[in-house]
Structures are given as C-alpha cells and as structure tokens.
Write a protein that holds these residues in place. Structure first.
Motif, PDB file in Angstrom:
ATOM      1  N   VAL A 139       0.861  -1.182   0.000  1.00 21.35           N
ATOM      2  CA  VAL A 139       0.000   0.000   0.000  1.00 21.35           C
ATOM      3  C   VAL A 139       0.899   1.234   0.000  1.00 21.35           C
ATOM      4  O   VAL A 139       1.611   1.492   0.960  1.00 21.35           O
ATOM      5  N   LYS A 140       0.837   2.003  -1.066  1.00 21.57           N
ATOM      6  CA  LYS A 140       1.680   3.181  -1.181  1.00 21.57           C
ATOM      7  C   LYS A 140       1.001   4.398  -0.564  1.00 21.57           C
ATOM      8  O   LYS A 140      -0.212   4.414  -0.342  1.00 21.57           O
ATOM      9  N   MET A 141       1.796   5.437  -0.296  1.00 22.95           N
ATOM     10  CA  MET A 141       1.247   6.661   0.269  1.00 22.95           C
ATOM     11  C   MET A 141       0.249   7.326  -0.676  1.00 22.95           C
ATOM     12  O   MET A 141      -0.569   8.128  -0.250  1.00 22.95           O
ATOM     13  N   THR A 142       0.325   6.966  -1.945  1.00 23.13           N
ATOM     14  CA  THR A 142      -0.607   7.525  -2.938  1.00 23.13           C
ATOM     15  C   THR A 142      -1.852   6.658  -3.119  1.00 23.13           C
ATOM     16  O   THR A 142      -2.735   7.007  -3.912  1.00 23.13           O
ATOM     17  N   ASP A 143      -1.936   5.536  -2.394  1.00 24.16           N
ATOM     18  CA  ASP A 143      -3.105   4.661  -2.442  1.00 24.16           C
ATOM     19  C   ASP A 143      -4.060   4.992  -1.299  1.00 24.16           C
ATOM     20  O   ASP A 143      -3.616   5.380  -0.214  1.00 24.16           O
ATOM     21  N   PRO A 144      -5.351   4.828  -1.479  1.00 30.10           N
ATOM     22  CA  PRO A 144      -6.288   5.051  -0.376  1.00 30.10           C
ATOM     23  C   PRO A 144      -6.043   4.059   0.759  1.00 30.10           C
ATOM     24  O   PRO A 144      -5.797   2.872   0.523  1.00 30.10           O
ATOM     25  N   ALA A 145      -6.102   4.538   1.983  1.00 23.94           N
ATOM     26  CA  ALA A 145      -5.985   3.682   3.164  1.00 23.94           C
ATOM     27  C   ALA A 145      -6.645   4.406   4.330  1.00 23.94           C
ATOM     28  O   ALA A 145      -6.317   5.560   4.607  1.00 23.94           O
ATOM     29  N   GLY A 146      -7.568   3.738   5.002  1.00 18.27           N
ATOM     30  CA  GLY A 146      -8.311   4.356   6.082  1.00 18.27           C
ATOM     31  C   GLY A 146      -7.936   3.819   7.446  1.00 18.27           C
ATOM     32  O   GLY A 146      -6.992   3.033   7.598  1.00 18.27           O
ATOM     33  N   PRO A 233      -3.957  10.212   0.193  1.00 17.53           N
ATOM     34  CA  PRO A 233      -5.346   9.863   0.500  1.00 17.53           C
ATOM     35  C   PRO A 233      -5.492   9.005   1.764  1.00 17.53           C
ATOM     36  O   PRO A 233      -6.592   8.560   2.070  1.00 17.53           O
ATOM     37  N   TRP A 234      -4.389   8.777   2.484  1.00 16.45           N
ATOM     38  CA  TRP A 234      -4.497   8.047   3.752  1.00 16.45           C
ATOM     39  C   TRP A 234      -5.341   8.868   4.725  1.00 16.45           C
ATOM     40  O   TRP A 234      -5.201  10.093   4.814  1.00 16.45           O
ATOM     41  N   LYS A 235      -6.212   8.178   5.476  1.00 16.93           N
ATOM     42  CA  LYS A 235      -7.146   8.872   6.370  1.00 16.93           C
ATOM     43  C   LYS A 235      -7.188   8.213   7.741  1.00 16.93           C
ATOM     44  O   LYS A 235      -8.209   7.649   8.147  1.00 16.93           O
TER      45      LYS A 235
END
Length: 350
Positions: A139-146, A233-235
């Motif tokens: 999971v990259k910093m540019t991928d969504p992750a909640g 998009p990490w939240k």
C-alpha cells in the motif's frame, strides 16, 4: 496582537517593546522568500494570543498567502488530544491505564493481553508503525488507506520487542488509543474530542484526515527548486489529523496551566510515568526528553512535540511555568522551524 502577514504592530515601537519586531524577524529568517511555501507562527500567554503572523504561500498556484487564519494539519501534535482523552476517561473511571489492550478489541490477538493502555500512550508497546506495515503490504502513500486498514495491519502484526521495555515511537499506538476512546464512549473519535475539548474551550479546531478543510494550506515537496503539491489519501486519526491554526493551538496550551478540562488528574497524568526517549527523537531536535501523554517533557520542565505529515511540519512548545506557548507550522520542509519555535519562546519569556 499582530494578525497581518509578517507585519509588525507599529505600537510596539511606541512602548519600547520590540518583541513583535524580533518575532517577525525570526519568521522572515525562517521563510526568506514570500513567493513559495512558508510558515505561520503564534505565541500565547496564559491563553491569549499575543503575537501571530504568516509568511509565504498557502497555495502557490493561486498565490493565496499564509496568514494567521490559515489552517494547517498539525500532524503528530494531535497526539496530545488523544492521550488527554484517555486521561479524561481514566479520571471518570471508565478505563484504567493499566488495562490490557485486549479488553477493547473483538477477537483480540494474544499479544494484546500484554500491552497496556499506558504502553500505547508512552510508546513502549513495541508495536510497529502502521505506515511501515501498510507499505510492506504494497500500500503506497498515494493509495487510499483508512483507519480500519491501519487497524487490520496493526493487529495482524507482532510487537518488535517485549511491551513496557523501552521507548519506540510508533503511530500505531495512537490509532489504537483512538479506537479505545470510540469503544468506551460509543462515539466517533472526532465527535468526542469536539465535545470534550474543542467546544468547551471555544477552540476553532477539527479532527479530520480529509484534505478538504476550509482555509487550509496545501502542503509541498520542494525539490530541484520547484514546489510540488504533496498530499496523500491516507485517512487515519488519533495519531494526527487535527486541523487548526497556530493561534488556536497556543490557546489550547493554557489547559496545561489551568486544567480547565480534566482538572488535576489530567495535569498529573500528562507527565506521570513519562519514559526516556533516549536518542530516538534527536533527528526531530528533541534530546533528553521523557515522553508523557502525547507530549515530551524536557529537563527544564518545558513541554514540546513535533509533527510531520505530508509536507506539513509543526513544532509546539510550552514554557516550564506553563504561562507561554509557541506554535510554528510550515507547509513544506523547514529544518529550522524547531529552532525558530525556541527563539520565539525565548523572546516572549526572557
């Protein structure tokens, strides 16, 4: 009070008080050019903002300037609110700091029985940082992750060391503490923090990992002489995500003096059980500190914390007597921001 962008209040000259002029000079040295990303700073005394200013651009493309009203992501300076929420609930006897993490999890992994809430608060759990865990899964910093992605990765991992042994800074600890707050209160974390801290103290703050916050600065990477927007998009929250201005954060700092929220139990808990950080925070400019409740206690009894997320970098410091606080926050890498915060504190306390 100075509220204009990097402008000194002329009345300071009439009184012979040059603190505002000297403060503006610190900010100008920190941000030599007003045409790129920059910084904002504020000084508070006993809950009142006595100086605040901004310099540089909140949005380079549009030319929107950084002012005292510009909102920034305070990154890890958010941790103090998470820790204080735990202390507040402990003071209400709704949890105990020596409770095992497993009490607040469904289908808890075996290792969580050996990790206490105090271990999480003081970064002695040994749990790896969820950022590293997610990146190891691709999971990259540019991928969504909640938040749930972070929780799943954390609970699927194992501590790198026996809990309670030594300090090892990990954002996972505070994501887990936010979960504990939600489990105990039955409320979303952001709602609880708003109701118990922000609203009673009339603070213009919000917990929101989203980038779309009104009046917020954009964050930048500066490479090769150009400023490139830097957002993810990490939240996640609990470890970060408080959005506010430097002035509001120094207003909040007065709670460390008054105990208006949480009383003596919270004030005592801020530093009780603080553990040595050793050399682990030296790269952040913090040496010989002891990590308490989301804040570092220095040998001179001052409080300090750093925050770094995306291109945002914040420094928060409270004087030993708790009367004066400083916040400096930038929307791109500024290696001297920690030094600038100390210079501002010296100007207003000496």
């Amino acid at each position: 009070m100075v509220v204009l962008t990097g402008v000194v209040n002329p009345q300071a000259y009439a009184t012979g008080d040059d603190r505002e002029k000297r403060s503006a000079e610190v900010l100008q040295k920190l941000v030599p050019s007003p045409d790129g990303p920059g910084c904002a700073a504020a000084v508070g005394t006993r809950g009142n903002v006595v100086w605040e200013a901004g310099r540089g651009k909140a949005d380079v493309a549009t030319g929107r300037a950084i002012t005292s009203k510009t909102v920034f992501d305070m990154a890890s300076n958010s941790k103090q609110f998470t820790a204080d929420a735990i202390l507040l609930l402990a003071g209400q006897h709704r949890l105990a700091l020596n409770d095992p993490l497993s009490e607040y999890l469904d289908n808890a992994p075996g290792w969580t029985r050996r990790v206490t809430l105090a271990d999480l608060m003081h970064h002695t759990s040994g749990i790896p940082d969820y950022g590293d865990l997610l990146e190891a899964k691709g999971v990259k910093m540019t991928d969504p992750a909640g938040q749930q992605d972070a929780m799943t990765a954390i609970l699927a991992s194992q501590p790198d060391q026996a809990p309670g042994q030594r300090f090892s800074y990990s954002n996972s600890n505070y994501v887990l503490l936010a979960h504990v707050v939600e489990k105990v209160t039955g409320k979303p974390f952001a709602t609880f923090i708003q109701q118990e801290f922000f609203t009673p103290l009339n603070l213009r703050m919000t917990v929101s990992p989203a980038a779309e916050v009104p009046g917020k600065a954009l964050s930048y990477d500066e490479k090769g002489g150009s400023s490139t927007p830097n957002s993810s998009p990490w939240k996640q929250y609990g470890d970060g995500a408080v959005q506010t201005t430097p002035g509001e954060l120094v207003r909040w700092a007065d709670n460390y003096r008054t105990g208006r929220i949480g009383g003596s139990h919270l004030l005592d808990g801020v530093t009780r059980g603080a553990v040595s950080t050793g050399d682990t925070l030296r790269r952040r400019g913090i040496e010989n500190g002891r990590y308490g409740a989301g804040i570092v206690l220095l040998p001179d009894k001052s409080l300090v914390h750093r925050g770094d997320w995306e291109g945002f970098h914040s420094t928060f410091k409270v004087s030993p007597d708790r009367n004066t606080a400083v916040t400096v926050v930038c929307n791109s890498d500024s290696p001297d921001s920690f030094r600038a915060a100390q210079q501002l504190l010296d100007i207003w306390t000496k």
